[in-house]
Design an enzyme around this catalytic site. Structure first.
Site, PDB file in Angstrom:
ATOM      1  N   LEU A 117       0.841  32.356  24.694  1.00 58.67           N
ATOM      2  CA  LEU A 117       0.562  30.934  24.495  1.00 58.67           C
ATOM      3  C   LEU A 117       1.412  30.515  23.312  1.00 58.67           C
ATOM      4  CD1 LEU A 117      -3.348  30.820  24.747  1.00 58.67           C
ATOM      5  CD2 LEU A 117      -1.705  30.104  26.490  1.00 58.67           C
ATOM      6  N   ASP A 118       2.076  29.360  23.396  1.00 58.65           N
ATOM      7  CA  ASP A 118       2.896  28.971  22.252  1.00 58.65           C
ATOM      8  C   ASP A 118       2.004  28.663  21.063  1.00 58.65           C
ATOM      9  OD1 ASP A 118       3.308  26.023  24.042  1.00 58.65           O
ATOM     10  OD2 ASP A 118       2.412  26.002  22.061  1.00 58.65           O
ATOM     11  N   ALA A 119       2.605  28.570  19.905  1.00 64.40           N
ATOM     12  CA  ALA A 119       1.844  28.479  18.660  1.00 64.40           C
ATOM     13  C   ALA A 119       0.878  27.298  18.645  1.00 64.40           C
ATOM     14  CB  ALA A 119       2.796  28.402  17.466  1.00 64.40           C
ATOM     15  N   THR A 121      -0.529  25.866  21.231  1.00 63.57           N
ATOM     16  CA  THR A 121      -1.493  25.902  22.334  1.00 63.57           C
ATOM     17  C   THR A 121      -2.601  26.882  21.975  1.00 63.57           C
ATOM     18  OG1 THR A 121       0.195  25.400  23.981  1.00 63.57           O
ATOM     19  CG2 THR A 121      -1.835  26.403  24.782  1.00 63.57           C
ATOM     20  N   SER A 275       2.242  27.780  29.025  1.00 60.63           N
ATOM     21  CA  SER A 275       1.913  26.520  28.346  1.00 60.63           C
ATOM     22  C   SER A 275       3.132  25.764  27.858  1.00 60.63           C
ATOM     23  CB  SER A 275       0.956  26.779  27.186  1.00 60.63           C
ATOM     24  OG  SER A 275       1.568  27.507  26.152  1.00 60.63           O
TER      25      SER A 275
END
Length: 275
Positions: A117-119, A121, A275
């Site tokens: 998950l990106d930072a 998200t 995401s």
């Protein structure tokens, strides 16, 4: 699987009795496990076993109860984390940003994340030391289903939802959601809360899709990953999977692994962008 009949199997009494293995795996007590076997509810390597004397090799044989896979290796661990925003999906970030070690350092075993998950998200992230399961679940050819709740700018219309379902063209190719629905309009239509479900693991795919249809993401949370659901797990909290959750995950993983071809990947968590 070894047989209960020493005449039929030269290994004789080698292996572990099936009911003992089930009890050790936390499926049920040994007595209840015996009842499950006699009732024909236990399968070994896809074949139903009803003999109480049956023995198995926990390192090799695959066990299922009522069609759900059972993990016999006590060293394997599976955790669900509700990743907060601001944390990168890495065990060691080369730029010094907050990473997953703050959640895993206290564990006795070394685990890694399945997918990313990106930072910015938040939400459900699976952590495990089961490389085989992680490889299957994170592999792009498998495409496990994921559900997100997104707060986006503007008032999203039913027509835009249909556009997402029909598919749109991005720089790296066409993409469509599996399902989408509007949950709420907010702040004089300045924001919309939308739920989207898709199985793609492409990098920042949810954000890019919503941006492409004119509704940039303000907040994004992953609520489910395959059969796993975040539920009431608070942000920053982590827990081990339940026996039921693990069984569902292993069942999907083993079924996918049977039909999957191609070589192994030594970095299973690197496939997904999410995401």
């Amino acid at each position: 699987m070894t047989s209960s009949d020493p005449q039929a199997d030269p290994r004789g009494t080698e292996g572990v009795r099936l009911q003992k293995a089930l009890a050790a795996a936390g499926v049920a007590s040994r007595r209840v496990s015996e009842q499950l076997i006699v009732a024909g509810r236990v399968a070994v390597n896809g074949e139903v076993v009803t003999e109480l004397g049956s023995r198995i090799d926990p390192a090799v044989d695959h066990i299922a109860v009522d069609g759900e896979a059972v993990q016999l290796d006590p060293q394997k661990r599976y955790y669900m984390l509700n990743k907060p925003t601001g944390v990168v999906s890495s065990m060691r970030d080369e730029h010094g940003r907050p990473d997953l070690r703050r959640f895993t350092d206290a564990l006795d075993e070394r685990v890694f994340n399945v997918g990313r998950l990106d930072a910015e998200t938040s939400g459900l992230l699976l952590l495990t030391n089961d490389g085989e399961l992680a490889h299957v679940l994170a592999h792009p050819s498998f495409g496990i289903e994921k559900t997100y709740i997104a707060k986006v700018t503007g008032r999203m219309s039913a027509q835009t939802l249909q556009q997402l379902k029909r598919g749109i063209e991005l720089d790296d190719g066409p993409i469509a959601v599996d399902r989408a629905k509007i949950l709420q309009q907010q702040g004089d239509d300045r924001h919309t809360i939308v739920e989207v479900t898709l199985h793609s693991g492409r990098n920042r795919i949810v954000r890019r899709m919503l941006d492409a249809v004119g509704h940039p993401v303000v907040e994004l949370v992953r609520r489910s990953f395959g059969p796993l659901h975040l539920g009431t797990l608070r942000s920053g909290a982590m827990r081990e999977l339940t026996t039921v959750e693990l069984g569902q995950l292993l069942t999907i993983s083993r079924a996918a692994d049977v039909g999957r071809s191609g070589g192994a990947d030594t970095h299973p968590h690197s496939h997904e962008g999410d995401s």
